[in-house]
Write an enzyme that holds these catalytic residues in place. Structure first.
Site, short mmCIF file in Angstrom:
data_model
loop_
_atom_site.label_atom_id
_atom_site.label_comp_id
_atom_site.label_asym_id
_atom_site.label_seq_id
_atom_site.Cartn_x
_atom_site.Cartn_y
_atom_site.Cartn_z
N GLY A 71 0.82 -1.20 0.00
CA GLY A 71 0.00 0.00 0.00
C GLY A 71 0.85 1.26 0.00
O GLY A 71 0.47 2.29 -0.57
N GLU A 118 -6.34 -9.62 -7.39
CA GLU A 118 -6.67 -8.60 -8.41
C GLU A 118 -5.67 -7.47 -8.24
O GLU A 118 -5.78 -6.67 -7.31
CB GLU A 118 -8.10 -8.11 -8.23
CG GLU A 118 -9.14 -9.22 -8.26
CD GLU A 118 -9.46 -9.74 -6.87
OE1 GLU A 118 -9.20 -9.03 -5.89
OE2 GLU A 118 -9.95 -10.87 -6.77
#
Length: 206
Positions: free
Chosen positions: A121, A145
């Protein structure tokens, strides 16, 4: 109730939860780290028509893949330059599907949630969009994904990409995910494209 490290070891050792391969070093205080497999899917359609089969390419990497943001310009020359400069097997832009190395089997009284690593992140790379939930009774590998939002990111096969958080349900499910006739991804052992088209077929049968 979320399983702690002690609980995870207990459930795995008693074979109530299967994680294959299992690495004790990947057990966190209340999670288990999973790693990136070698198989990927890249869609080819200009538009996702969810009532139709989605056209895609499935491919494997030997070592690494560069994931670029959707608006990052790529042509054959740039791709070859990236491959040579960064020693990567493949260069793609936009979203793609990957899979974990780990095959998981959950009993009917344990569910799980996949979360991407905070370190990813911090370089604006996401490894799941909305599909982080894993129902009780699931059997299979976890589909990822993958999207880069800022700059190109190089991912390496077998590196830790996220973690599974296991929870004990108040009571066992009557029918676990992999035993339900309408479960589209039960037993998946490889990366799989979206099968949302089957939702419409199920609705029509009803």
């Amino acid at each position: 109730m979320i399983l702690s490290d002690k609980d995870i070891f207990d459930y795995v050792n008693s074979k109530r939860v299967l994680i294959e391969p299992f690495n004790s070093k990947f057990v966190g205080p209340c999670s288990y780290d999973v790693t990136l497999g070698s198989e990927f899917i890249k869609y080819k359609d200009d538009v996702y028509d969810l009532k139709k089969n989605l056209s895609h390419n499935k491919f494997e990497i030997e070592n690494s893949i560069m994931v670029c943001p959707l608006n990052h310009h790529l042509d054959e020359t740039i791709i070859e330059n990236y491959k040579e400069k960064y020693n990567v097997d493949c260069v793609v832009s936009g979203g793609l599907l990957g899979t974990t190395n780990e095959y998981v089997e959950l009993p009917n009284d344990v569910c799980a949630q996949y979360q991407g690593r905070s370190s990813f992140g911090r370089v604006f790379l996401q490894t799941h969009q909305t599909a982080g939930w894993i129902d009780s009774g699931f059997k299979g590998k976890i589909t990822l994904e993958i999207v880069a939002y800022d700059k190109p990111v190089i991912l390496y096969k077998n590196q830790r990409v996220g973690q599974l958080i296991f929870s004990k349900t108040l009571s066992p499910a009557d029918i676990g995910y992999s035993d339900r006739k309408c479960s589209k991804y039960a037993g998946q052992k490889s990366v799989m494209a979206s099968l949302i088209k089957k939702d419409f077929e199920i609705d029509e049968e009803e």
